[in-house]
Design an enzyme around this catalytic site. Structure first.
Site, short mmCIF file in Angstrom:
data_model
loop_
_atom_site.label_atom_id
_atom_site.label_comp_id
_atom_site.label_asym_id
_atom_site.label_seq_id
_atom_site.Cartn_x
_atom_site.Cartn_y
_atom_site.Cartn_z
N SER A 650 117.49 48.99 67.77
CA SER A 650 118.65 49.23 68.65
C SER A 650 119.66 50.18 68.01
O SER A 650 120.61 50.60 68.68
CB SER A 650 119.33 47.90 69.00
OG SER A 650 119.83 47.27 67.85
N LYS A 693 127.63 42.96 71.48
CA LYS A 693 127.90 44.21 70.77
C LYS A 693 129.18 44.87 71.27
O LYS A 693 130.01 45.32 70.47
CB LYS A 693 126.70 45.16 70.93
CG LYS A 693 125.47 44.71 70.16
CD LYS A 693 124.27 45.60 70.43
CE LYS A 693 123.07 45.16 69.58
NZ LYS A 693 121.87 45.97 69.83
#
Length: 802
Positions: A650, A693
């Protein structure tokens, strides 16, 4: 590029989709919501009459597998099936192999009580009757007749002996002697020797003839003794029949529909006569020996061991939480009496399989596999359809202690195992019998689609939990907030989590805070309070890491620009609590062969997936800037201040942007963080944990001096559907203090982060000069030109160089 609008960041539950005021108005669901596939599998398995159609329920803990199964069985079991009681009784022919009786539900306890009443009466009445004057008189009469015959027969022999001057005397009990007489005294050895040969011969001939007659007499006496014993037995039987016969007859009439029980009662009738001394003898020593040797000396041999008692006629449903060998298959107890160990049929104990026989047994697969010998024993029982009580101690040791082997129980049971997918796959792979015995897999869903209809179903599911757990009812706003939290758990705006345990916990904690506030209903305020409380209890490590950002121990920039430095985002998990943190990714470049050195991989801190991501972005760079000529710039990548293992791809988009910045020497905006995976064609791929996030970088911006209005997060466009952001982030976005951008390609991400167009190649493969890619292209061309000039100078100095 414009930031995402507010409605893309959170999908609220509209109250008009919930046509009720409180959950009190809703009909609770009888089934678990959203598990139609699993329910169909269970329905099919339970309806199949053939063997082998047992169920393995696959799914992680908390999905409500056990609850769904119990509710389904409660409402859908076959009412035509008959429950049965199972009893063990003595086998009078072979005490080591107790007999099994199968009775309709409720009949077992009746038979047990009837036999106990019968024995209680016999223990009391038999000694009285056999000690009564009338019985003793008849018994003495028989004995006198026998004694008289015996005496007369012996007297005949004695009279004949006297005529021959021989005496018949008793030497030992049951033994007789013939002795020559010398007047009134028996001959001594000396006096007998003094006789003439003729006299001695005469005595010997007489004694030989008398011995023959004595043997004939004794044979007749033995026949009379047998006759006397038979008459005594007949008397005992007649007397006993007068006491117990009518009671046993009554019992046989009561159980006439059960031939096995009638046969057992007949066997009891016959055995009572053979073992009268059980009721007449009070010797404790004999009792102890009888116990130890399984001899037939105690009244307990006539009792009924009620192995399984079904109190109702409903099909049994048993949940075994501790499936040890003995708990599952039953066992035979031992008793020590005065130093002697003994056992008998009355000490046989049932296991879960006995109690579930004719119905359903539910167990946890891992617990079954953890217990020694249980898995093999379970497969053996299912294959043979018989349940044998085997002593585990005898299987494991070489001891030859006396034990019993009860008649096996015919087994008709459906097993339901609950387990995770890994265990299921291992069993499929390594146990060929597993797929034969557990032919049906009930695969439980983790999520369900979020529609108006499913939201109402979910509300009914919440109502059923409220009723089941005896909680306060919820307002429609509280239900809406729980549904929104469920979508957050599912990490998708159009999904709802089916993790029933988490929803039940949230309801319990919301109920707690509502009662603390003396409220009559759970409102959205109490749900929010429960979520905040759970978050606070689990966030110690997160807050420690935030402290390191606040005091500058962890280097993070949220303002300004910097070449080759990007704020990537990662998710950390601490025992079920997940939170996001920014990670500084840096890249440097230098003259070289065009390779990218991944420092994490080289020092073995990078996982396989992370290394794969770096190799993919390396191939993307090569496909854009070194198709015809080699790149003369090498680069190195690293996660700064990382002291543990890194895995996942990611951060590959962030790493690529850092490399592009280092190669172009165009600085990166530090007020933007980025997350996303990238493929070889430059397409941005979705990642997990997008909400955590975004919230992690938002919190970091607050810690590093507050929000400036330009800060934000770049996420993959394919992750927009996963956004269910915290209310604090939404408020900042609403006020224009924070932004979320969605990108689909590397070019879009580079344009946002570096503040100038990435550039698009023309037909000749040339990028615009002022674009980011154009700057890289020009820099690489200068290096190639410089390399060619250096090579030409070297050839002029030394023509042998080619």
């Amino acid at each position: 590029m414009k930031p995402l609008p507010l409605h893309k960041l959170y999908k609220a539950c509209v109250l008009k989709d919930l046509p009720f005021k409180t959950t009190r108005q809703l009909e609770p669901l009888e089934e678990i919501v959203g598990q139609n596939r699993a329910q169909e599998a269970v329905r099919f398995a339970l309806a199949m009459p053939h063997g082998g159609y047992n169920v393995y329920a696959v799914g992680r803990n908390g999905l409500g597998k056990r609850t769904m199964m119990l509710r389904y069985l409660e409402h859908h079991v076959d009412t035509e099936q008959q429950a049965h009681d199972w009893c063990y009784v003595a086998n009078f022919e072979d005490p080591r192999e107790p007999r099994l009786l199968k009775l309709p539900a409720g009949k077992g306890i009746q038979l047990k009580q009837d036999m106990e009443k019968l024995m209680a009466r016999l223990v009391k009445v038999i000694p009285q009757t056999f000690d009564s004057d009338s019985f003793l008189e008849r018994s003495e009469q028989l004995k006198g007749e026998y004694a008289k015959k015996q005496e007369e027969e012996l007297e005949k022999v004695a009279a004949q002996a006297r005529r021959k001057k021989v005496s018949l005397t008793i030497s030992t009990p049951g033994g007789y002697r013939l002795v020559a007489m010398n007047g009134d005294e028996p001959h001594t050895a000396e006096s007998f020797q003094a006789l003439t040969d003729e006299q001695r011969q005469k005595f010997e001939d007489a004694i030989n003839r008398l011995e023959k007659k004595l043997r004939q007499a004794l044979r007749r006496i033995a026949d009379w003794e047998q006759e006397y014993a038979e008459k005594q037995q007949a008397l005992n039987q007649e007397t006993l029949e007068s006491i117990s016969g009518h009671q046993i007859d009554d019992l046989e009439e009561k159980y006439r529909d059960l031939p096995d029980v009638v046969a057992y009662l007949e066997a009891v009738r016959a055995d009572l006569v053979e073992n009268l001394d059980i009721f007449l003898d009070d010797s404790e020593e004999q009792a102890a020996i009888a116990y130890a040797s399984l001899d037939k000396k105690m009244p307990r041999r006539y009792l009924v061991n009620l192995l399984v008692q079904q109190k109702t006629n409903e099909v049994p449903v048993v949940v075994e939480d501790n499936p040890t060998y003995h708990n599952l298959f039953g066992y035979v107890e031992n008793v020590t009496y005065k130093g002697t160990v003994f056992t008998d049929f009355s000490l046989i104990r049932a296991g879960s399989l006995h109690r579930a026989n004719g119905g359903y047994l539910l167990m946890d697969a891992i617990k079954v596999l953890e217990q020694p010998f249980v898995w093999d024993g379970l497969k053996r029982a299912l294959r043979s359809r018989m349940l044998q009580i085997n002593s585990l101690e005898r299987e494991l040791t070489l001891s030859g202690t006396i034990s019993i082997e009860p008649e096996p129980v015919p087994l008709d049971v459906k097993i339901v195992l609950f387990g995770d997918r890994e265990t299921w796959l291992l069993l499929q792979e390594y146990d060929p019998e597993f797929s034969e015995l557990f032919r049906v897999t009930a695969d439980f869903e983790n999520e369900m689609y979020r529609t108006e209809h499913s939201q109402l179903l979910y509300a009914k599911f919440i109502a059923s939990l409220v009723n089941e757990k005896k909680l306060l009812h919820c307002t429609n706003k509280a239900v809406a907030r729980i549904i929104e939290h469920s979508a957050r758990m599912a990490e998708h705006q159009e999904r709802l989590s089916l993790h029933a345990a988490d929803i039940a916990n949230l309801l319990r904690e919301s109920d707690f805070w509502a009662r603390q506030a003396n409220a009559r209903l759970i409102t959205e305020v109490h749900v929010e309070r429960a979520l905040e409380s759970a978050r606070y209890r689990s966030s110690r490590i997160r807050d420690q890491l935030y402290d390191s950002i606040r005091d500058g121990s962890t280097l993070v920039s949220t303002t300004g620009v910097r070449v080759g430095q990007v704020n990537a985002l990662s998710v950390l998990s601490t025992g079920g609590f997940e939170f996001g943190l920014p990670n500084r990714v840096t890249a440097t470049c230098y003259y070289g062969d065009g390779g990218v050195m991944d420092i994490e991989r080289d020092v073995k801190l990078g996982g396989n997936i992370h290394s794969k991501g770096v190799l993919i972005l390396t191939s993307w760079l090569s496909s854009h800037f070194s198709v015809e000529d080699p790149m003369h710039l090498s680069a190195s990548l690293t996660f700064e201040q990382n002291y543990g293992e890194v895995d996942g791809d990611s951060a590959s988009l962030a790493e690529l942007c850092a490399l592009v910045s280092a190669l172009s020497e165009v600085p990166v905006r530090q007020d933007l963080a980025i997350t996303g995976s990238v493929n070889q064609f430059g397409e941005v791929q979705p990642i997990g944990g997008v909400n955590e996030k975004v919230e992690g970088f938002f919190a970091t911006c607050q810690l590093k001096g507050g929000l400036t209005g330009t800060q934000g997060v770049i996420v993959p466009a394919t992750n927009v559907q996963n956004l269910m952001l915290d209310s604090e982030v939404l408020a900042a976005v609403r006020e224009g203090k924070f932004s979320i951008y969605a990108v689909s390609t590397v070019e879009e991400a580079v344009t946002l982060l570096l503040g100038r167009p990435a550039g698009e190649a023309n037909d000749k493969g040339r990028y615009p000069k002022q674009s980011v890619f154009g700057i890289i292209q020009q820099r690489l061309e200068k290096l190639r030109e410089h390399d060619r000039q250096e090579h030409a100078r070297s050839e002029q100095k030394d023509p042998s160089i080619h």
